[in-house]
Scaffold this active site. Structure first.
Site, PDB file in Angstrom:
ATOM      1  N   LYS A 107      -2.466 -29.238   2.209  1.00 52.64           N
ATOM      2  CA  LYS A 107      -3.839 -28.853   2.543  1.00 52.64           C
ATOM      3  C   LYS A 107      -4.361 -29.615   3.767  1.00 52.64           C
ATOM      4  O   LYS A 107      -5.561 -29.722   3.987  1.00 52.64           O
ATOM      5  CB  LYS A 107      -4.756 -29.092   1.345  1.00 52.64           C
ATOM      6  CG  LYS A 107      -4.510 -28.107   0.207  1.00 52.64           C
ATOM      7  CD  LYS A 107      -5.639 -28.170  -0.792  1.00 52.64           C
ATOM      8  CE  LYS A 107      -5.676 -26.937  -1.663  1.00 52.64           C
ATOM      9  NZ  LYS A 107      -6.799 -26.968  -2.602  1.00 52.64           N
ATOM     10  N   GLU A 143     -24.959 -40.998   7.179  1.00 52.09           N
ATOM     11  CA  GLU A 143     -23.866 -40.891   6.202  1.00 52.09           C
ATOM     12  C   GLU A 143     -23.649 -42.278   5.612  1.00 52.09           C
ATOM     13  O   GLU A 143     -23.427 -43.241   6.348  1.00 52.09           O
ATOM     14  CB  GLU A 143     -22.603 -40.364   6.895  1.00 52.09           C
ATOM     15  CG  GLU A 143     -21.318 -40.542   6.125  1.00 52.09           C
ATOM     16  CD  GLU A 143     -21.322 -39.917   4.733  1.00 52.09           C
ATOM     17  OE1 GLU A 143     -21.829 -38.793   4.559  1.00 52.09           O
ATOM     18  OE2 GLU A 143     -20.815 -40.577   3.796  1.00 52.09           O
ATOM     19  N   CYS A 189     -13.061 -15.185   4.058  1.00 50.14           N
ATOM     20  CA  CYS A 189     -12.641 -13.824   4.386  1.00 50.14           C
ATOM     21  C   CYS A 189     -12.038 -13.085   3.201  1.00 50.14           C
ATOM     22  O   CYS A 189     -11.979 -11.857   3.204  1.00 50.14           O
ATOM     23  CB  CYS A 189     -11.650 -13.855   5.542  1.00 50.14           C
ATOM     24  SG  CYS A 189     -10.180 -14.829   5.193  1.00 50.14           S
ATOM     25  N   CYS A 202      -7.917 -21.014   4.563  1.00 51.72           N
ATOM     26  CA  CYS A 202      -8.442 -21.310   3.223  1.00 51.72           C
ATOM     27  C   CYS A 202      -8.665 -20.050   2.398  1.00 51.72           C
ATOM     28  O   CYS A 202      -8.741 -20.110   1.172  1.00 51.72           O
ATOM     29  CB  CYS A 202      -9.746 -22.088   3.332  1.00 51.72           C
ATOM     30  SG  CYS A 202     -11.093 -21.109   4.050  1.00 51.72           S
ATOM     31  N   ARG A 216      -6.945 -13.792  10.990  1.00 48.10           N
ATOM     32  CA  ARG A 216      -8.030 -14.693  10.578  1.00 48.10           C
ATOM     33  C   ARG A 216      -8.477 -15.628  11.695  1.00 48.10           C
ATOM     34  O   ARG A 216      -9.638 -16.023  11.739  1.00 48.10           O
ATOM     35  CB  ARG A 216      -7.558 -15.512   9.369  1.00 48.10           C
ATOM     36  CG  ARG A 216      -7.411 -14.673   8.130  1.00 48.10           C
ATOM     37  CD  ARG A 216      -6.693 -15.438   7.046  1.00 48.10           C
ATOM     38  NE  ARG A 216      -5.311 -15.718   7.401  1.00 48.10           N
ATOM     39  CZ  ARG A 216      -4.493 -16.462   6.668  1.00 48.10           C
ATOM     40  NH1 ARG A 216      -4.920 -17.010   5.560  1.00 48.10           N
ATOM     41  NH2 ARG A 216      -3.237 -16.651   7.047  1.00 48.10           N
ATOM     42  N   CYS A 252     -16.533 -15.919   6.951  1.00 46.68           N
ATOM     43  CA  CYS A 252     -15.527 -16.967   7.178  1.00 46.68           C
ATOM     44  C   CYS A 252     -16.121 -18.298   6.720  1.00 46.68           C
ATOM     45  O   CYS A 252     -17.289 -18.570   6.979  1.00 46.68           O
ATOM     46  CB  CYS A 252     -15.157 -17.022   8.661  1.00 46.68           C
ATOM     47  SG  CYS A 252     -14.194 -18.487   9.102  1.00 46.68           S
ATOM     48  N   TYR A 280       0.863  -1.196   0.000  1.00 47.33           N
ATOM     49  CA  TYR A 280       0.000   0.000   0.000  1.00 47.33           C
ATOM     50  C   TYR A 280       0.896   1.242   0.000  1.00 47.33           C
ATOM     51  O   TYR A 280       2.128   1.127  -0.029  1.00 47.33           O
ATOM     52  CB  TYR A 280      -0.939  -0.044   1.202  1.00 47.33           C
ATOM     53  CG  TYR A 280      -1.831  -1.262   1.168  1.00 47.33           C
ATOM     54  CD1 TYR A 280      -2.886  -1.342   0.263  1.00 47.33           C
ATOM     55  CD2 TYR A 280      -1.585  -2.358   1.980  1.00 47.33           C
ATOM     56  CE1 TYR A 280      -3.676  -2.476   0.186  1.00 47.33           C
ATOM     57  CE2 TYR A 280      -2.370  -3.493   1.906  1.00 47.33           C
ATOM     58  CZ  TYR A 280      -3.423  -3.552   1.004  1.00 47.33           C
ATOM     59  OH  TYR A 280      -4.191  -4.681   0.917  1.00 47.33           O
TER      60      TYR A 280
HETATM   61  C1  LIG Z   1      -9.698 -10.448   5.086  1.00 47.92           C
HETATM   62  C2  LIG Z   1      -8.372  -9.890   5.465  1.00 47.92           C
HETATM   63  C3  LIG Z   1      -8.247  -8.544   5.716  1.00 47.92           C
HETATM   64  C4  LIG Z   1      -7.018  -8.019   6.096  1.00 47.92           C
HETATM   65  N1  LIG Z   1      -6.917  -6.690   6.359  1.00 47.92           N
HETATM   66  C5  LIG Z   1      -5.736  -6.178   6.758  1.00 47.92           C
HETATM   67  C6  LIG Z   1      -5.636  -4.810   7.112  1.00 47.92           C
HETATM   68  O1  LIG Z   1      -6.599  -4.054   7.070  1.00 47.92           O
HETATM   69  N2  LIG Z   1      -4.422  -4.356   7.506  1.00 47.92           N
HETATM   70  C7  LIG Z   1      -3.324  -5.163   7.584  1.00 47.92           C
HETATM   71  O2  LIG Z   1      -2.256  -4.696   7.966  1.00 47.92           O
HETATM   72  N3  LIG Z   1      -3.399  -6.467   7.274  1.00 47.92           N
HETATM   73  C8  LIG Z   1      -4.575  -6.986   6.880  1.00 47.92           C
HETATM   74  N4  LIG Z   1      -4.664  -8.329   6.613  1.00 47.92           N
HETATM   75  C9  LIG Z   1      -3.509  -9.200   6.880  1.00 47.92           C
HETATM   76  C10 LIG Z   1      -3.633  -9.801   8.277  1.00 47.92           C
HETATM   77  O3  LIG Z   1      -3.558  -8.815   9.273  1.00 47.92           O
HETATM   78  C11 LIG Z   1      -2.558 -10.850   8.571  1.00 47.92           C
HETATM   79  O4  LIG Z   1      -1.295 -10.267   8.528  1.00 47.92           O
HETATM   80  C12 LIG Z   1      -2.581 -12.043   7.625  1.00 47.92           C
HETATM   81  O5  LIG Z   1      -3.888 -12.455   7.391  1.00 47.92           O
HETATM   82  C13 LIG Z   1      -1.778 -13.209   8.184  1.00 47.92           C
HETATM   83  O6  LIG Z   1      -2.055 -13.447   9.543  1.00 47.92           O
HETATM   84  P1  LIG Z   1      -3.172 -14.504  10.077  1.00 47.92           P
HETATM   85  O7  LIG Z   1      -2.693 -15.855   9.688  1.00 47.92           O
HETATM   86  O8  LIG Z   1      -3.235 -14.273  11.546  1.00 47.92           O
HETATM   87  O9  LIG Z   1      -4.428 -14.165   9.392  1.00 47.92           O
HETATM   88  C14 LIG Z   1      -5.887  -8.863   6.210  1.00 47.92           C
HETATM   89  C15 LIG Z   1      -6.026 -10.226   5.949  1.00 47.92           C
HETATM   90  C16 LIG Z   1      -7.248 -10.747   5.582  1.00 47.92           C
HETATM   91  C17 LIG Z   1      -7.356 -12.202   5.316  1.00 47.92           C
HETATM   92  S1  SF4 Z   2     -12.340 -18.046   5.646  1.00 48.13           S
HETATM   93 FE1  SF4 Z   2     -12.188 -18.433   7.838  1.00 48.13          FE
HETATM   94  S2  SF4 Z   2     -11.043 -20.353   7.953  1.00 48.13           S
HETATM   95 FE2  SF4 Z   2     -10.741 -19.573   5.898  1.00 48.13          FE
HETATM   96  S3  SF4 Z   2      -8.881 -18.311   6.051  1.00 48.13           S
HETATM   97 FE3  SF4 Z   2     -10.554 -16.934   6.370  1.00 48.13          FE
HETATM   98  S4  SF4 Z   2     -10.804 -16.873   8.573  1.00 48.13           S
HETATM   99 FE4  SF4 Z   2      -9.582 -18.687   8.123  1.00 48.13          FE
END
Ligand SMILES: Cc1cc2nc3c(=O)[nH]c(=O)nc-3n(C[C@H](O)[C@H](O)[C@H](O)COP(=O)(O)O)c2cc1C
Ligand code: SF4
Length: 738
Positions: A443, A425, A362, A358, A332, A375, A186
């Site tokens: 996976k 099932e 999100c 996955c 997430r 999710c 960004y």
């Molecule tokens: C739907 C979504 C929205 C996100 N929005 C932001 C955001 O607004 N700012 C940011 O720094 N990172 C954002 N990220 C990145 C997450 O903060 C995080 O670094 C990344 O998902 C990996 O960490 P996790 O495994 O805990 O999700 C976003 C990620 C996802 C999946």
């Molecule tokens: S949809 Fe839900 S389970 Fe899949 S990556 Fe996003 S938060 Fe995780």
């Protein structure tokens, strides 16, 4: 206490955090069209605060929406009129003991709004379809690209002011801190990047020049809000792209930010050019990014936040105990289960619904589709319908046919609500299509969800009848039936010997036939010799996963699909990794064993004829070619609707969900199953669409349920009438007794 380090306090600037769990910024894209805080924003963050995260950093919020808004419904803070809404948001988290911050983000080249005349560090054309997470996706994005215009110096200086004004509003609204988004490509990140910033003025080139814009913003915020108001910076520790930042500069940035008075650094990874590292799909193991915090902690004294694929309290506790980080960041994971902290606190670790990375809900179904957050495995995420989930006083008998994700989720919610559920099932194992996916190397996390929901069903004492395909007569005994029979492969019309075609379900039979998940009712199909040439005919999830499974065990795989684009419904970042693997390489950071042979994909092509040891292919221009193959596997799938049609014909009350409607991803299956469970009530009113409707106004219910001329007297009223006037007994009996 099970996790003493996780639940110990920490001083961050002038605020004390009650524990080490941070909800790292996540754009939930749920605000109003103008960027005003919505009830959904409040509800979402309040649930995370209820769950017990000590520090919640609200995701990307635009300091100047006119030149950059990251998603079409991201939050905005570029006017004082946003303060009251932001104040309600802060209050909703403070109420449950969480400290909170807002992340300010100018998306620059990755703006959803505006779509044209987009600001960046450098003039260029961006051609990254997956960055569409924050852009509108054009069908021809790949060819078209998006033109970016380098910000002028006047615009940079103006933005410095906008950032500081927005930070002041955040403070005014009652937030405890502000964070700058300088990660993932960004605007601030682009300026800081050695790979992306090609300016030749004082904002580009040397490290010092590249840091000038973000440091000017930090300085302006401190002047506007006072030095005691904590400023955090989130940046990509390594960029994982050609010419991008590496470890040394990642550490140096932390030193510079500490010197500038920042209260903490929030370490992320990757750029849109390296989306695997930025938004780690399920191939990335837990803790792959911890090394960065460890390196930074050796160089600075301010608190360090690490994130990326952290899922288990045990692992988080361990890295805190080992001093590798000060805080653990969960993005997430708190969408999949906002109650992760409180469950860990109560030692209920098995009850945690671990995010399976996955990106289906999100990312693909939310930000990529310009929709609000969701999710795949937590149907309540972003869905207000679940707020009023109630237990029933009047259970009904529910039969769920099919133990895939839709059926299991329906059974779980219906059972939590107090209904009497029987789950049928026909095979010996629950999981439906998921049990194939978790065989694909990388996976395996899919299994987490299977384990979790299977245990929930056991805990809820759902009556599970495995290896049982119920008949219509059996199902007639239930008040309502859910058809969750999923989809199955088929062979499209073809010339030649169609019996040679193997269903993908057989090709994917697990080699560990005797493990607890495969109690012996699937046969292992011997699919050619080690490096046999296998033709996969079809597309979507079945083709993607079967190809990865077979290529990994040494087969030569060719995929033939009639579609113009292969795997168009597969989540883009997973597809990005997959394409690299098909080409015997791997995505950034990962080091899987390369497939012995590349996987070839032929689009806009079909199988016209099956011969002996060969197939005749036909492309969209009717050109025919012959391809020698050892085996043909079909990946064409369609809903299994036989039982559903029989039940409808027999007048049984039945509803259809998941892949039995149309083969789609996990998000749809879980959502539809859960909504069935949510809608169930004792009245079982089916509307003309065939759907169960609950919570009808009581006068409407009465109108639907009363027979003509029948009085509608509740049992209690009848009793009262009888007490008042014993002679009224017969009149009371005339009521329907409800
Ligand atoms: C739907 C979504 C929205 C996100 N929005 C932001 C955001 O607004 N700012 C940011 O720094 N990172 C954002 N990220 C990145 C997450 O903060 C995080 O670094 C990344 O998902 C990996 O960490 P996790 O495994 O805990 O999700 C976003 C990620 C996802 C999946
Ligand atoms: S949809 Fe839900 S389970 Fe899949 S990556 Fe996003 S938060 Fe995780």
């Amino acid at each position: 206490m099970d996790f003493p380090h996780l639940f110990s306090p920490l001083q961050l600037g002038n605020i004390e955090l009650a524990n080490r769990i941070v909800h790292v910024p996540t754009d939930v894209s749920s605000s109003h069209a103008d960027g005003e805080v919505s009830e959904r924003d409040i509800h979402h963050h309040a649930e995370i605060a209820k769950g017990g995260a000590g520090f919640i950093i609200v995701g990307a919020t635009a300091p100047y929406a006119k030149t950059g808004r990251p998603t079409v419904t991201s939050l905005v803070a570029d006017g004082d009129n946003y303060i009251p809404g932001l104040a309600r948001l802060a209050e909703s988290m403070h109420r449950y003991g969480a400290k909170c911050a807002v992340q300010l983000q100018h998306p620059g080249r990755q703006s959803a709004i505006p779509r044209y005349n987009t600001l960046g560090a450098t003039d260029r054309v961006l051609k990254l379809p997956w960055s569409a997470g924050h852009e509108i996706i054009y069908e021809n994005a790949e060819e078209k690209g998006k033109e970016i215009r380098a910000a002028t110096v006047a615009e940079i200086l103006e933005l410095v002011d906008y950032f500081s004004e927005a930070a002041w509003r955040v403070k005014q609204a009652g937030f405890d801190a502000v964070e700058l988004h300088a990660a993932h490509g960004y605007l601030l990140s682009e300026f800081m990047s050695p790979a992306l910033n090609m300016r030749t003025d004082r904002f580009g080139g040397s490290f010092e020049n590249r840091m000038r814009f973000p440091l000017a913003v930090v300085d302006a915020i401190q002047k506007k809000c006072g030095k005691s108001f904590p400023v955090l910076v989130r940046y990509s520790f390594e960029e994982w792209c050609a010419g991008g930042r590496e470890l040394d500069e990642g550490v140096e940035i932390a030193r510079v930010l500490e010197g500038a008075g920042c209260a903490a650094v929030d370490l992320s990874q990757g750029m849109q050019e390296s989306p695997g590292a930025g938004f780690d799909p399920m191939y990335y193991p837990q803790g792959w990014a911890t090394y960065a915090a460890e390196a930074v902690k050796k160089a600075v004294k301010i608190p360090v936040i690490t994130a990326h694929s952290l899922r288990e309290p045990e692992y988080c506790e361990q890295i805190l105990a080992e001093g590798k980080t000060d805080l653990v960041g969960l993005s997430r994971q708190l969408l999949a289960d906002p109650y992760w902290p409180v469950k860990a606190r109560y030692g209920k670790v098995r009850a945690i619904r671990k995010c399976i990375s996955c990106l289906g809900g999100c990312w693909q179904e939310s930000l990529m589709a310009a929709k609000e957050i969701a999710c795949s495995i937590n149907p309540a995420c972003g869905n207000a319908a679940f707020d009023d989930m109630k237990r029933t006083e009047n259970p009904v008998r529910v039969a769920v046919v099919g133990g895939g994700p839709a059926g299991m989720e329906a059974a779980r919610i219906a059972s939590e609500r107090g209904h009497l559920v029987t789950l049928f099932e026909r095979s010996g194992e629950l999981g439906g299509a998921m049990k194939y996916v978790c065989l694909v190397p990388g996976k395996e996390k899919m299994r987490w969800y299977l384990d979790w929901i299977r245990e929930q069903l056991l805990d809820l004492h759902v009556d599970m009848r495995l290896r049982h395909a119920p008949t219509v007569d059996e199902l007639k005994k239930f008040d309502v039936v859910l058809n969750a029979t999923g989809a199955a492969s088929y062979v499209p019309p073809v010339q030649g010997d169609a019996s040679r075609v193997i269903p993908f379900e057989e090709a994917m039979a697990c080699p560990k036939i005797a493990c607890e998940w495969h109690p012996g009712d699937r046969t292992l199909h011997k699919i050619g010799d080690k490096s046999a040439h296998i033709l996969l005919w079809g597309d979507h999830y079945a083709a993607v996963d079967t190809a990865a499974f077979l290529a990994n065990i040494g087969k030569q795989v060719t995929i033939v699909t009639e579609n113009k684009d292969f795997a168009a419904e597969v989540e883009v970042i997973h597809l990005y990794v997959l394409r690299k693997r098909f080409a015997q390489a791997d995505a950034e950071v990962l080091h899987s064993r390369p497939y012995p042979h590349p996987v070839t994909v032929l689009t806009s092509t079909t199988v016209a004829e099956i011969g002996d040891g060969e197939v005749v292919l036909q492309d969209k221009d009717f050109q025919r070619t012959t391809l020698p193959v050892d085996e043909i596997v079909t990946c064409h799938t369609r809903p299994e609707l036989g039982l559903f049609e029989e039940l409808k014909a027999a007048g049984v009350r039945v509803w259809n969900v998941g892949d039995a409607v149309r083969p789609r991803n996990l998000y749809h299956a879980v959502k539809e199953g859960a909504l069935f469970g949510l809608n169930l009530d004792e009245h079982l009113v089916f509307n003309p669409n065939g759907a169960i409707v609950n919570d009808l106004p009581i006068d409407v219910l009465g109108q639907l349920e009363r027979e003509e001329g029948e009085s509608y007297t509740t049992k209690r009223i009848a009793e009262l009438m009888a007490e008042l006037e014993p002679a009224a007994g017969p009149a009371a009996k005339a009521g329907n007794g409800r």
